[in-house]
Design a protein around this motif. Structure first.
Motif: not given
Length: 263
Positions: A53, A55, A65-66, A70-72
């Motif tokens: 959740y 990063y 993170n939404e 993987r980081p958005l």
């Protein structure tokens, strides 16, 4: 083994508050949750990192993170400036001004004294130390970036960080309303004679070949700085056309500089 995305009550409370944020620090979470000790906050944040959740982008700083995984990255420029205080520069600044078409996945930050590189998700953040040359900053869409005139100075100073002279000439062709007095001021303060010769040669090429409206007094200033022979690209061999007016050895070639314009 299926990764456990279950959140504790405290983690749920924290994520509900942070869901609208992109970057958060430990201190901000401490301020939001005064009932928790700093050590407990660190444990909660570490747990959220393990579950995907958050990063960790550096010590005490996290990307929200939404959803787990993987980081958005919504705004790589903002993250770049958090990691390396300075201003967005080179090809990244050209992109912010709409002067290059592609979306660079290397974000350049000019800083007064710190160079470095960090990879965040699909992006590489690269800091370039410019010392006293790290000036000429404005706010563009809420992001500290170089002014258009300073952007072009920086690109002539280090053309490899903006895709080379081909990208510089294309951006000059697309640009409107460059403050040429400001542009010249950076060369008067910071540039060597050889940099002025290379810049003047490229500007005259753009003016003559592409009919870009570059004031004649700008060209004349650069001509006044012509001294000894220099290579257009210092790192390439000296083979190429010698342009006596500028004392520049064009070891790149007009086709590679302006080929984009002729299709």
């Amino acid at each position: 083994m299926v990764k456990n995305y279950y959140l504790s009550r405290t983690e749920q409370e924290l994520m509900n508050i942070l869901k609208s944020a992109e970057i958060v620090s430990i201190q901000e979470v401490v301020d939001l949750f005064p009932r928790l000790s700093k050590d407990m906050v660190k444990k909660v944040l570490s747990s959220l990192v393990r579950k995907g959740y958050l990063y960790r982008i550096e010590k005490g700083l996290y990307l929200v993170n939404e959803e787990p995984g993987r980081p958005l990255i919504k705004n790589p420029y903002q993250i770049a400036l958090v990691l390396f205080p300075g201003y967005i520069a080179f090809s990244s600044a050209l992109r912010l001004y709409g002067l290059i078409e592609y979306e660079p996945f290397t974000i350049f930050v000019a800083t007064p004294g710190k160079s470095g590189k960090k990879e965040i998700g699909e992006y590489t953040i690269k800091a370039v130390a410019l010392g006293k040359k790290a000036v000429g900053i404005t706010l563009k869409n809420g992001i500290y970036t170089s002014t258009p005139a300073k952007t072009f100075f920086d690109c002539f100073y280090k053309p490899s960080y903006c895709g080379g002279y081909s990208e510089v000439t294309k951006a000059l062709y697309e640009a409107e309303g460059i403050n040429w007095d400001e542009f010249l001021s950076y060369f008067k303060r910071f540039a060597s004679n050889s940099l002025c010769q290379r810049t003047g040669y490229i500007l005259e090429l753009v003016k003559m070949e592409l009919k870009v409206d570059i004031p004649e007094e700008v060209i004349e200033y650069f001509k006044s700085r012509v001294r000894t022979w220099t290579k257009l690209v210092p790192t390439l061999p000296s083979r190429g056309k010698g342009v006596r007016e500028w004392k520049v050895i064009d070891n790149l070639g007009k086709e590679r500089i302006l080929g984009w314009a002729y299709g």
